[in-house]
Design a protein around this motif. Structure first.
Motif, PDB file in Angstrom:
ATOM      1  N   GLY A  75      16.307   3.006  -5.608  1.00 52.32           N
ATOM      2  CA  GLY A  75      17.433   2.455  -4.855  1.00 52.32           C
ATOM      3  C   GLY A  75      17.271   0.981  -4.575  1.00 52.32           C
ATOM      4  O   GLY A  75      18.217   0.198  -4.693  1.00 52.32           O
ATOM      5  N   ARG A  76      16.041   0.600  -4.216  1.00 49.88           N
ATOM      6  CA  ARG A  76      15.762  -0.805  -3.957  1.00 49.88           C
ATOM      7  C   ARG A  76      15.951  -1.652  -5.201  1.00 49.88           C
ATOM      8  O   ARG A  76      16.416  -2.797  -5.133  1.00 49.88           O
ATOM      9  N   PHE A  77      15.607  -1.081  -6.363  1.00 53.17           N
ATOM     10  CA  PHE A  77      15.747  -1.814  -7.617  1.00 53.17           C
ATOM     11  C   PHE A  77      17.203  -2.200  -7.870  1.00 53.17           C
ATOM     12  O   PHE A  77      17.505  -3.346  -8.221  1.00 53.17           O
ATOM     13  N   PHE A  78      18.114  -1.245  -7.670  1.00 53.08           N
ATOM     14  CA  PHE A  78      19.528  -1.539  -7.915  1.00 53.08           C
ATOM     15  C   PHE A  78      20.075  -2.534  -6.903  1.00 53.08           C
ATOM     16  O   PHE A  78      20.843  -3.437  -7.250  1.00 53.08           O
ATOM     17  N   GLY A 104       0.782  -1.222   0.000  1.00 57.87           N
ATOM     18  CA  GLY A 104       0.000   0.000   0.000  1.00 57.87           C
ATOM     19  C   GLY A 104       0.811   1.267   0.000  1.00 57.87           C
ATOM     20  O   GLY A 104       0.266   2.367   0.153  1.00 57.87           O
ATOM     21  N   SER A 105       2.137   1.186  -0.202  1.00 57.18           N
ATOM     22  CA  SER A 105       2.986   2.384  -0.220  1.00 57.18           C
ATOM     23  C   SER A 105       3.966   2.289  -1.375  1.00 57.18           C
ATOM     24  O   SER A 105       4.409   1.200  -1.739  1.00 57.18           O
ATOM     25  N   PHE A 106       4.320   3.447  -1.932  1.00 56.79           N
ATOM     26  CA  PHE A 106       5.264   3.470  -3.047  1.00 56.79           C
ATOM     27  C   PHE A 106       6.009   4.801  -3.050  1.00 56.79           C
ATOM     28  O   PHE A 106       5.401   5.873  -2.941  1.00 56.79           O
ATOM     29  N   SER A 107       7.346   4.717  -3.137  1.00 59.13           N
ATOM     30  CA  SER A 107       8.198   5.896  -3.240  1.00 59.13           C
ATOM     31  C   SER A 107       9.149   5.680  -4.404  1.00 59.13           C
ATOM     32  O   SER A 107       9.880   4.684  -4.436  1.00 59.13           O
ATOM     33  N   LEU A 108       9.137   6.615  -5.372  1.00 58.19           N
ATOM     34  CA  LEU A 108       9.985   6.468  -6.551  1.00 58.19           C
ATOM     35  C   LEU A 108      11.459   6.425  -6.171  1.00 58.19           C
ATOM     36  O   LEU A 108      12.217   5.602  -6.684  1.00 58.19           O
ATOM     37  N   PHE A 109      11.865   7.292  -5.247  1.00 62.35           N
ATOM     38  CA  PHE A 109      13.269   7.320  -4.829  1.00 62.35           C
ATOM     39  C   PHE A 109      13.661   6.010  -4.141  1.00 62.35           C
ATOM     40  O   PHE A 109      14.689   5.406  -4.443  1.00 62.35           O
ATOM     41  N   HIS A 110      12.797   5.588  -3.215  1.00 61.10           N
ATOM     42  CA  HIS A 110      13.088   4.335  -2.506  1.00 61.10           C
ATOM     43  C   HIS A 110      13.063   3.143  -3.459  1.00 61.10           C
ATOM     44  O   HIS A 110      13.908   2.242  -3.379  1.00 61.10           O
ATOM     45  N   ALA A 111      12.086   3.145  -4.392  1.00 61.57           N
ATOM     46  CA  ALA A 111      11.965   2.026  -5.334  1.00 61.57           C
ATOM     47  C   ALA A 111      13.174   1.947  -6.255  1.00 61.57           C
ATOM     48  O   ALA A 111      13.647   0.856  -6.582  1.00 61.57           O
TER      49      ALA A 111
END
Length: 661
Positions: free
Chosen positions: A181-184, A172-179
């Motif tokens: 960094g998490r992606f890499f 239920g939460s989404f942050s482009l910056f966090h996503a």
């Protein structure tokens, strides 16, 4: 028992879909499989398939990703890495954002994260659909290489995007910056896990081989377990399991380049098994979708927030937007020099059309959406899950239809290859190999060369049998068979006069020939069988007498049969120079097949020198390869046919050495 019967029905549907595709190549296999799945759902079966979404990625996606990446053409992908990464990664991310917002705008009942998940699942293109069109049309080779490389890369990028979108939906939460960094972190971690455990496996395999354990079955089983184990390990370590399996597949592809007897034997077995497994898994996904369609369609008017015609319109709209994005992206972002080829000139606009129409979606897309959980983390039902699956299935079907039927209209059709002419060329190659091997016979290698020549006679006879699918004139065939019987009778009498055979053997053989002449003279073509006549004669006349007498008579008869077959075959080949008909080809093929059985039947394995046989095998196959290249340069066979012939030679070489060396 019901589960087992249901699985058998699914597998039978997969088999039937392949048969239908052979009969109607223009219809994509997935479309046939979805239709067969829908028919299965309508059968009165007392079994209801309950799908576990959590198992879909593990059971279906992980082995498919591993197989696709393991079979990747690394050199081609590296040479065109920029357009492949452009289309396979950047385009996927851009499409997820643009079309994801569009879906959420059109259907507010689908949350933004779920819309992103749907479009991310639709990101991977289906390489099988594109490859099948490439076989029927003249898609420029460099564009085809980009499309195939893209389909490998966007499998990974699309699934990773899907998993991130699903994580956002479930939490239920989404942050482009966090996503980002998490992606890499997750992506690089997954790649690292795949490479590290592939290295551990390589060390383990070397240790097993050092113990002398070269069993192909053992190594094949280990290879099958690899994607599942790496997926589970990566998932336990909270890194991307898909990228881990993808990296492991790429690492394993380097082992396919090793040219050792053990590696070649394992590669042949591995490629055959993985090809069968991939086709089965892909088929199961589409058939299972077909079994779910009736239930999903029946609930449209009751459970969905939009109506039937709206769903169809949105499916067509999403497919159209996908095509427009692919066209604009390929024209604007893919440089022309990456696919420019003087032999296959194509304008930027035409290339954009090809890229646009080649975006068929397939198994990975379907497996992704089928893995969507039924419930969210808080126990609530996943919003519009059935609608998402239905829309994904609709886009898959429409995109497959476009790639299968509209794309061929935009590119030139391949010139139909004259298979009969190519078969004639291949028959010439086999005859030339036989002639050259005969010219190289020495007293030292006579037995081994005769064995290899018999194999070539058998291959030639089999090729002629396949080629003679057209009808043969019955009267002409009967007359030719009568003529060959007369030839055998005359040759038997000549050998008797020269003292090459005994009176007893000649009389017995002439009895068989006279019986066959009598049958053929009375138009009993269907009752004609040289082999059956020989078997009947042995059974009738060789039961009497001692063992030694029966063995001597048996040996003398087979030598006489071989000599007569060689004589008739030589006469037929001479006759073919002036008059070649279907009957002549059929008779020549039968004689060559009979000669192969006689020569191989009279040769015991313990009489063959393995070293000499290996030398003759290598010599024969090299002569064959040289003649294939010559036929290719003369234009009598196509490049694809030459490649297939060389592949068959490699398979035969490995099998022959495995059986006799």
């Amino acid at each position: 028992m019901l589960v087992f019967e249901y699985i058998l029905i699914l597998l039978a549907a997969i088999y039937l879909s392949n048969v239908v595709n052979r009969l109607i190549p223009a219809v994509s296999v997935p479309i046939v499989q979805i239709g067969l799945g829908a028919l299965i759902a309508l059968l009165p079966l007392h079994f209801k398939l309950e799908l576990d979404p959590d198992l879909f990625f593990l059971l279906f996606v992980s082995p498919l990703i591993f197989y696709i990446s393991m079979m990747a053409d690394k050199k081609t992908m590296w040479a065109q890495r920029k357009p492949i990464l452009n289309m396979g990664v950047l385009l996927v991310f851009a499409t997820v954002v643009i079309v994801g917002y569009l879906v959420n705008l059109l259907i507010p009942a689908i949350p933004l994260a779920a819309a992103f998940a749907l479009i991310a699942a639709l990101g991977p293109t289906d390489d099988v659909a594109v490859a099948s069109v490439g076989k029927r049309t003249n898609v420029p080779p460099k564009i085809m290489n980009i499309l195939q490389g893209e389909s490998i890369i966007n499998d990974a990028s699309g699934i990773v995007s899907f998993q991130f979108a699903m994580a956002a939906m479930l939490t239920g939460s989404f942050s482009l910056f966090h996503a980002t960094g998490r992606f890499f972190v997750v992506g690089l971690g997954g790649i690292g896990v795949g490479l590290i455990f592939s290295w551990f496996k390589y060390i383990f395999v070397r240790w097993i081989r050092s113990l002398g354990m070269e069993n192909v079955t053992l190594h094949l089983l280990l290879g099958i377990l690899t994607p599942f184990l790496i997926y589970l390990i990566a998932e336990a370590w909270s890194v991307s399991p898909i990228l881990a399996v993808f990296a492991a597949g790429i690492a394993h592809s380097f082992n396919r380049d090793k040219f050792t007897p053990e590696a070649v034997n394992l590669n042949i077995a591995s490629q055959s098994f993985w090809s069968m497994l991939a086709f089965t898994l892909e088929g199961l996904v589409f058939v299972i979708l077909g079994t779910q369609l009736p239930k999903i369609l029946s609930s449209i008017n009751h459970n969905y927030s939009i109506g039937t015609w709206q769903i169809i319109a949105y499916i067509l709209l999403i497919t159209f937007v996908f095509m427009i994005l692919r066209f604009v992206w390929s024209v604007a972002a893919v440089k022309k020099r990456t696919y420019d080829d003087p032999d296959y000139p194509v304008s930027r606009f035409r290339a954009g059309v090809i890229f646009s129409l080649s975006g068929a979606r397939g198994t990975v897309t379907l497996a992704s959406v089928m893995s969507i959980p039924i419930f969210l983390s808080d126990g609530a039902a996943f919003p519009e899950r059935d609608l998402i699956i239905l829309m994904a299935g609709g886009v898959i079907v429409v995109s497959l239809l476009i790639t299968s039927f509209i794309l061929p209209l935009c590119v030139a059709k391949k010139i139909n290859v004259d298979k009969a002419a190519e078969n004639e060329a291949y028959l010439e190659i086999l005859q030339k190999v036989i002639a050259e091997l005969k010219s190289r016979i020495t007293p030292e290698n006579e037995t081994e060369t005769a064995f290899i020549i018999a194999n070539y006679h058998g291959r030639s006879a089999e090729l002629q049998r396949k080629q003679n699918t057209f009808s043969v004139d019955r009267d002409e065939e009967r007359r030719l068979r009568l003529t060959t019987c007369v030839w055998e009778k005359e040759h038997t009498l000549l050998m008797l006069q020269r003292g090459d055979i005994t009176q007893d053997a000649a009389q017995q053989y002439l009895y068989i020939i006279d019986t066959l002449i009598y049958k053929l003279s009375h138009d009993s073509l269907h009752s004609f069988s040289f082999r059956q006549s020989i078997r009947h004669f042995f059974h009738r006349h060789f039961k009497r007498g001692g063992v030694k007498q029966r063995v001597e008579t048996h040996t003398a008869m087979f030598k006489l049969m071989e000599a007569n077959t060689l004589f008739v075959l030589d006469k037929l080949r001479h006759l073919d120079k002036t008059e070649t008909t279907a009957a002549h080809k059929k008779m020549r093929g039968e004689c060559e097949s009979r000669l192969m059985m006689l020569q191989r039947g009279g040769m015991r394995k313990d009489t063959v020198d393995n070293q000499k046989l290996s030398s003759v095998v290598s010599c024969g196959f090299q002569i064959e390869r040289d003649h294939i290249q010559a036929m290719l340069e003369l234009g009598r066979i196509s490049r694809e046919t030459a490649k297939e012939m060389r592949c068959n030679i490699s398979l035969l070489e490995v099998q022959l050495k495995k059986d006799y060396l």
